[in-house]
Design a protein around this motif. Structure first.
Motif, PDB file in Angstrom:
ATOM      1  N   GLN A  41       5.778  -2.552   0.175  1.00  0.00           N
ATOM      2  CA  GLN A  41       5.385  -3.888  -0.245  1.00  0.00           C
ATOM      3  C   GLN A  41       5.055  -4.733   0.978  1.00  0.00           C
ATOM      4  O   GLN A  41       5.553  -4.487   2.080  1.00  0.00           O
ATOM      5  CB  GLN A  41       6.510  -4.536  -1.046  1.00  0.00           C
TER       6      GLN A  41
ATOM      7  N   HIS B 242      -4.416   0.554   1.846  1.00  0.00           N
ATOM      8  CA  HIS B 242      -4.296  -0.600   0.947  1.00  0.00           C
ATOM      9  C   HIS B 242      -5.247  -0.515  -0.243  1.00  0.00           C
ATOM     10  O   HIS B 242      -4.908  -0.981  -1.334  1.00  0.00           O
ATOM     11  CB  HIS B 242      -4.545  -1.887   1.734  1.00  0.00           C
TER      12      HIS B 242
ATOM     13  N   GLN C  43       5.159   7.292   0.601  1.00  0.00           N
ATOM     14  CA  GLN C  43       5.986   6.195   0.108  1.00  0.00           C
ATOM     15  C   GLN C  43       5.140   4.942  -0.105  1.00  0.00           C
ATOM     16  O   GLN C  43       4.249   4.627   0.679  1.00  0.00           O
ATOM     17  CB  GLN C  43       7.107   5.904   1.112  1.00  0.00           C
ATOM     18  N   THR C  44       5.434   4.216  -1.187  1.00  0.00           N
ATOM     19  CA  THR C  44       4.782   2.938  -1.454  1.00  0.00           C
ATOM     20  C   THR C  44       5.571   1.834  -0.774  1.00  0.00           C
ATOM     21  O   THR C  44       6.801   1.812  -0.823  1.00  0.00           O
ATOM     22  CB  THR C  44       4.704   2.668  -2.963  1.00  0.00           C
TER      23      THR C  44
ATOM     24  N   GLY D  72       0.822  -1.199   0.000  1.00  0.00           N
ATOM     25  CA  GLY D  72       0.000   0.000   0.000  1.00  0.00           C
ATOM     26  C   GLY D  72       0.850   1.240   0.000  1.00  0.00           C
ATOM     27  O   GLY D  72       2.045   1.201  -0.306  1.00  0.00           O
ATOM     28  N   SER D  73       0.247   2.356   0.366  1.00  0.00           N
ATOM     29  CA  SER D  73       0.962   3.631   0.424  1.00  0.00           C
ATOM     30  C   SER D  73       0.836   4.219   1.823  1.00  0.00           C
ATOM     31  O   SER D  73      -0.217   4.114   2.460  1.00  0.00           O
ATOM     32  CB  SER D  73       0.415   4.620  -0.610  1.00  0.00           C
TER      33      SER D  73
END
Length: 217
Positions: free
Chosen positions: A179, A156, A176-177, A136-137
């Motif tokens: 994982q 998400h 920021q993205t 998500g971010s």
């Protein structure tokens, strides 16, 4: 119960407001075209006269709800039905293509009750890695929310967020993205009486039981 910005400084995510010196809830509500009642409810404030400089407040309705001029929520019954349907359809997925992993290793020392505990508490030693439960971010990274210490919030999808509180160190920034499984923080005891991670799952702005979505271990 949204870092690398110190308390009282730095930008906040859309829909949030950081309290400034001289602010009152009435002033904040007026400037954001909402009501004191709404802000009090959205932020679970027990005393609407007690807000602190640097505190971050949600000033827009959670996704899926709207507010009438008198401060009452509309569409709440539909949101409740949608939440029940979504949670019943899957105990491990946050909607299509989104599933959770445990955000930290450790013992669960407090479970969700929806009132005094809006999530679960996972205890371990200081510095234990905290990872993103799903991709998500980062929409919040800071320590402006009273009682949460250094906190991250990861979005998400349009309905689901996860929150990670009491961290010692934050490893990611707003915008920021991340994982799934990526280290995002280190466990700590900021604004807490012991070292632990407080983890929340929020559906359409409402805290829900993380155990419904986390895999067994």
């Amino acid at each position: 119960m949204v870092v690398l910005a110190a308390c009282g400084s730095g930008p906040v995510a859309p829909g949030y407001y950081r309290v400034q010196r001289g602010d009152t809830l009435s002033k904040i509500a007026r400037e954001n075209r909402t009501s004191v009642r709404n802000i009090t409810r959205w932020n679970a404030l027990t005393n609407h006269d007690a807000i602190d400089v640097g505190q971050v407040l949600l000033v827009e309705p959670p996704a899926g709800t709207a507010t009438a001029p008198d401060g009452t929520s509309v569409g709440a019954s539909n949101a409740t039905r949608s939440e029940a349907s979504a949670e019943a359809s899957s105990r491990t997925k946050l909607g299509p293509g989104v599933s959770l992993v445990w955000p930290a290793q450790g013992a669960v020392i407090r479970s969700f009750d929806g009132k005094n505990s809006k999530g679960i508490d996972i205890a371990n030693s200081a510095g234990t890695p905290v990872v993103a439960a799903a991709a998500g971010s980062v929409v919040y990274a800071g320590n402006g929310l009273r009682g949460y210490g250094n906190m991250l919030i990861v979005k998400h999808n349009d309905d689901y967020l996860t929150a990670y509180a009491h961290n010692r160190t934050l490893l990611v920034k707003e915008g920021q993205t991340v994982q799934q499984g990526q280290p995002i923080a280190e466990m700590g005891d900021t604004d807490s009486d012991r070292t632990m991670l407080h983890f929340e799952v929020r559906y359409m702005g409402r805290s829900t039981d993380p155990s419904r979505y986390l895999p067994p271990r």
